[in-house]
Design a protein around this motif. Structure first.
Motif, PDB file in Angstrom:
ATOM      1  N   LEU A  11       0.821  -1.353  -0.099  1.00 31.74           N
ATOM      2  CA  LEU A  11       0.030  -0.096  -0.033  1.00 31.74           C
ATOM      3  C   LEU A  11       1.058   1.441   0.117  1.00 31.74           C
ATOM      4  CD1 LEU A  11      -2.750  -0.860   2.474  1.00 31.74           C
ATOM      5  CD2 LEU A  11      -3.148  -1.026  -0.030  1.00 31.74           C
ATOM      6  N   MET A  12       0.469   2.449  -0.892  1.00 31.43           N
ATOM      7  CA  MET A  12       1.185   3.438  -0.680  1.00 31.43           C
ATOM      8  C   MET A  12       0.653   4.506  -0.091  1.00 31.43           C
ATOM      9  SD  MET A  12       1.871   3.899  -5.025  1.00 31.43           S
ATOM     10  CE  MET A  12       1.349   2.507  -6.049  1.00 31.43           C
ATOM     11  N   THR A  13       1.485   5.610   0.619  1.00 33.12           N
ATOM     12  CA  THR A  13       1.113   6.550   1.234  1.00 33.12           C
ATOM     13  C   THR A  13       0.519   7.643   0.307  1.00 33.12           C
ATOM     14  OG1 THR A  13       3.297   7.394   1.093  1.00 33.12           O
ATOM     15  CG2 THR A  13       3.037   5.945   2.991  1.00 33.12           C
ATOM     16  N   ALA A  14       0.377   8.831   1.012  1.00 26.90           N
ATOM     17  CA  ALA A  14       0.035  10.002  -0.051  1.00 26.90           C
ATOM     18  C   ALA A  14       1.172  10.331  -0.801  1.00 26.90           C
ATOM     19  CB  ALA A  14      -0.602  11.236   0.835  1.00 26.90           C
ATOM     20  N   THR A  15       2.207  10.568  -0.430  1.00 29.05           N
ATOM     21  CA  THR A  15       3.405  11.051  -1.256  1.00 29.05           C
ATOM     22  C   THR A  15       3.793   9.807  -2.336  1.00 29.05           C
ATOM     23  OG1 THR A  15       4.195  12.129   0.866  1.00 29.05           O
ATOM     24  CG2 THR A  15       5.907  11.772  -1.263  1.00 29.05           C
ATOM     25  N   GLN A  18       1.170  10.086  -5.140  1.00 36.14           N
ATOM     26  CA  GLN A  18       1.351  11.401  -6.167  1.00 36.14           C
ATOM     27  C   GLN A  18       2.393  10.916  -7.229  1.00 36.14           C
ATOM     28  OE1 GLN A  18       0.615  15.175  -6.053  1.00 36.14           O
ATOM     29  NE2 GLN A  18       1.380  14.853  -8.189  1.00 36.14           N
ATOM     30  N   ALA A  19       3.436  10.337  -6.840  1.00 37.17           N
ATOM     31  CA  ALA A  19       4.246  10.213  -7.853  1.00 37.17           C
ATOM     32  C   ALA A  19       4.235   8.849  -8.713  1.00 37.17           C
ATOM     33  CB  ALA A  19       5.621   9.539  -7.122  1.00 37.17           C
ATOM     34  N   ALA A  20       3.314   7.840  -8.193  1.00 35.07           N
ATOM     35  CA  ALA A  20       2.704   6.902  -8.832  1.00 35.07           C
ATOM     36  C   ALA A  20       1.815   7.012 -10.128  1.00 35.07           C
ATOM     37  CB  ALA A  20       2.324   5.787  -8.034  1.00 35.07           C
ATOM     38  N   VAL A  21       0.638   8.022  -9.598  1.00 29.22           N
ATOM     39  CA  VAL A  21      -0.121   8.112 -10.583  1.00 29.22           C
ATOM     40  C   VAL A  21       0.211   9.126 -11.791  1.00 29.22           C
ATOM     41  CG1 VAL A  21      -1.883   7.873  -8.929  1.00 29.22           C
ATOM     42  CG2 VAL A  21      -1.155  10.153  -9.023  1.00 29.22           C
ATOM     43  N   SER A  22       1.297  10.031 -11.296  1.00 30.39           N
ATOM     44  CA  SER A  22       1.884  10.987 -12.250  1.00 30.39           C
ATOM     45  C   SER A  22       2.722  10.291 -13.454  1.00 30.39           C
ATOM     46  CB  SER A  22       2.640  11.935 -11.640  1.00 30.39           C
ATOM     47  OG  SER A  22       1.794  12.827 -10.871  1.00 30.39           O
ATOM     48  N   ASP A  23       3.319   9.358 -12.756  1.00 28.94           N
ATOM     49  CA  ASP A  23       4.287   8.435 -13.567  1.00 28.94           C
ATOM     50  C   ASP A  23       3.357   7.676 -14.431  1.00 28.94           C
ATOM     51  OD1 ASP A  23       6.896   7.257 -14.510  1.00 28.94           O
ATOM     52  OD2 ASP A  23       6.325   5.711 -13.311  1.00 28.94           O
ATOM     53  N   GLN A  36      -2.555  11.525   6.313  1.00 27.22           N
ATOM     54  CA  GLN A  36      -1.886  10.788   7.429  1.00 27.22           C
ATOM     55  C   GLN A  36      -2.538   9.271   7.233  1.00 27.22           C
ATOM     56  OE1 GLN A  36       0.664  11.629   9.081  1.00 27.22           O
ATOM     57  NE2 GLN A  36       0.185  13.728   8.138  1.00 27.22           N
ATOM     58  N   SER A  37      -3.607   9.120   6.826  1.00 29.65           N
ATOM     59  CA  SER A  37      -4.172   7.709   6.798  1.00 29.65           C
ATOM     60  C   SER A  37      -4.594   7.145   5.343  1.00 29.65           C
ATOM     61  CB  SER A  37      -5.421   7.568   7.639  1.00 29.65           C
ATOM     62  OG  SER A  37      -6.647   8.417   7.059  1.00 29.65           O
ATOM     63  N   CYS A  57      -7.973   3.100  -3.985  1.00 31.32           N
ATOM     64  CA  CYS A  57      -7.379   4.035  -3.003  1.00 31.32           C
ATOM     65  C   CYS A  57      -8.467   4.718  -2.220  1.00 31.32           C
ATOM     66  CB  CYS A  57      -6.700   5.182  -3.812  1.00 31.32           C
ATOM     67  SG  CYS A  57      -7.417   6.578  -4.450  1.00 31.32           S
ATOM     68  N   ASP A  58      -8.313   5.547  -0.997  1.00 29.12           N
ATOM     69  CA  ASP A  58      -9.184   6.306  -0.307  1.00 29.12           C
ATOM     70  C   ASP A  58      -9.638   7.585  -1.119  1.00 29.12           C
ATOM     71  OD1 ASP A  58      -8.870   4.531   1.695  1.00 29.12           O
ATOM     72  OD2 ASP A  58      -7.257   5.408   2.563  1.00 29.12           O
ATOM     73  N   GLY A  59     -10.589   8.471  -0.400  1.00 27.24           N
ATOM     74  CA  GLY A  59     -10.894   9.419  -1.099  1.00 27.24           C
ATOM     75  C   GLY A  59     -10.036  10.536  -1.468  1.00 27.24           C
ATOM     76  N   ILE A  60     -10.263  11.067  -2.625  1.00 24.48           N
ATOM     77  CA  ILE A  60      -9.191  11.704  -3.233  1.00 24.48           C
ATOM     78  C   ILE A  60      -9.442  12.717  -4.392  1.00 24.48           C
ATOM     79  CG2 ILE A  60      -8.624  10.283  -5.159  1.00 24.48           C
ATOM     80  CD1 ILE A  60      -5.531  10.938  -4.606  1.00 24.48           C
ATOM     81  N   LEU A  61      -8.833  14.110  -4.556  1.00 24.46           N
ATOM     82  CA  LEU A  61      -9.246  15.046  -5.649  1.00 24.46           C
ATOM     83  C   LEU A  61      -7.663  15.138  -6.480  1.00 24.46           C
ATOM     84  CD1 LEU A  61     -10.480  17.355  -7.070  1.00 24.46           C
ATOM     85  CD2 LEU A  61      -9.422  18.943  -5.203  1.00 24.46           C
ATOM     86  N   TYR A  62      -8.046  14.833  -7.810  1.00 19.52           N
ATOM     87  CA  TYR A  62      -6.736  14.951  -8.611  1.00 19.52           C
ATOM     88  C   TYR A  62      -7.120  16.343  -9.597  1.00 19.52           C
ATOM     89  CZ  TYR A  62      -6.386  10.119  -8.233  1.00 19.52           C
ATOM     90  OH  TYR A  62      -6.126   8.598  -7.543  1.00 19.52           O
ATOM     91  N   LYS A  63      -6.119  16.952  -9.711  1.00 22.57           N
ATOM     92  CA  LYS A  63      -6.243  18.283 -10.472  1.00 22.57           C
ATOM     93  C   LYS A  63      -5.151  18.277 -11.401  1.00 22.57           C
ATOM     94  CE  LYS A  63      -8.058  21.340  -7.113  1.00 22.57           C
ATOM     95  NZ  LYS A  63      -7.916  22.699  -6.618  1.00 22.57           N
ATOM     96  N   ARG A  64      -5.724  18.545 -12.782  1.00 22.85           N
ATOM     97  CA  ARG A  64      -4.513  18.696 -13.858  1.00 22.85           C
ATOM     98  C   ARG A  64      -4.541  20.089 -14.537  1.00 22.85           C
ATOM     99  NH1 ARG A  64      -1.134  16.208 -17.623  1.00 22.85           N
ATOM    100  NH2 ARG A  64      -1.285  16.219 -19.646  1.00 22.85           N
TER     101      ARG A  64
END
Length: 320
Positions: A11-15, A18-23, A36-37, A57-64
């Protein structure tokens, strides 16, 4: 698309997310409901001209943002299939919601926001805008459109994507490439069934005539005898009227045919396989290979051989 397989081992953390989806997709800004969670996992597979990802993944907002794609040369579309709950999407003054049983189209060449408030599981396809245009025409009207996938060819499309995700690890590279082409064709067939993709900038009748002519061309690119006269006859219009329809959008019939043939040829060259460059050229209506090479370089800035070599090098560097 020489995208390599990527499998999340934990499981990935928030940081990390971010890197994984951008890649995996393209540069994105992420905002989590709770940094944190937050946790998520992501698996990605290369299906030749299509990228397939399964993410949870948990709740999230993506912005491009515009800065994310200023230097991009080729644009892509993301096709999102939600599995657990509804997702929201906002792009180009159009807002959409997409629930399980539907699929959403996102343009990568415009700013957007994508979100889900609760934990969700998504299947996501990344496809070249150019490959979609070669099959169904302009993609500028597709952004933020949600399509019903509960009946007809769209239901078959969703089932195919889900089945592929289940069995992709059992497929060799050639089978994956074939699956990717099949998925892309089903996607385009599903989109074509929707009247919202017709061009609203021209009259309804003329737009329908142009769409029918373009689709006849796309469906007959392999025919060496494809010409303006054949298209006009098939669509029951005069050659003069046909040429007028294309010239209104700054194109010619012959130029449209050549462009779409070259795009399909590049797709085949980008997938490693036993078929030769000459056979690919002939498959897409080029009887003279020297003319094919010249037109290909003019269109893409490289030779067919260079495209084939790049695909082979990508295969050698991909993980086993």
């Amino acid at each position: 698309m020489n995208q390599k397989d990527k499998t999340a081992n934990k499981l990935m953390t928030a940081t990390q997310w971010q890197a994984a989806v951008s890649d995996t997709f393209f540069p994105l800004e992420t905002t989590m409901a709770d940094d944190q969670s937050f946790s998520g996992d992501l698996n990605t597979w290369n299906l030749g001209i299509v990228g397939l990802s399964q993410m949870r993944c948990d709740g999230i907002l993506y912005k491009r943002h515009k800065r994310h794609f200023l230097d991009e040369v080729e644009s892509s579309l993301l096709i999102t299939i939600p599995r657990l709950g509804t997702v929201g999407f906002d792009q180009n003054a159009r807002q959409a919601k997409c629930s399980p049983g539907e699929f959403l189209v996102e343009r990568g060449d415009l700013p957007y926001e994508f979100w889900h408030e609760q934990t969700n599981e998504l299947l996501v396809l990344k496809v070249s805008s150019e490959s979609v245009r070669a099959r169904i025409g302009p993609t500028d009207r597709l952004g933020a459109l949600s399509f019903d996938g509960t009946a007809g060819v769209a239901s078959y499309f969703l089932d195919t994507v889900k089945t592929t995700a289940l069995h992709v690890d059992l497929l060799d590279e050639q089978a994956r490439a074939a699956a990717g082409k099949h998925i892309l064709d089903l996607l385009c067939l599903s989109i074509r069934k929707d009247d919202r993709v017709l061009d609203s900038e021209t009259s309804t009748i003329r737009a329908a005539h142009l769409y029918r002519a373009e689709q006849f061309i796309r469906n007959n690119l392999f025919n060496e005898n494809l010409s303006s006269s054949l298209v006009a006859e098939a669509c029951n219009v005069s050659q003069r009227y046909l040429q007028q329809l294309f010239s209104e959008s700054g194109r010619s019939v012959s130029g449209f045919i050549r462009e779409k043939r070259l795009v399909r040829a590049r797709e085949d060259l980008s997938v490693v396989g036993p078929i030769t460059i000459a056979e690919i050229a002939h498959r897409w209506g080029f009887s003279d290979q020297s003319q094919f090479n010249k037109a290909y370089r003019a269109q893409f800035g490289c030779t067919p051989t260079e495209t084939r070599k790049a695909a082979q090098q990508g295969q050698k560097t991909a993980p086993p």
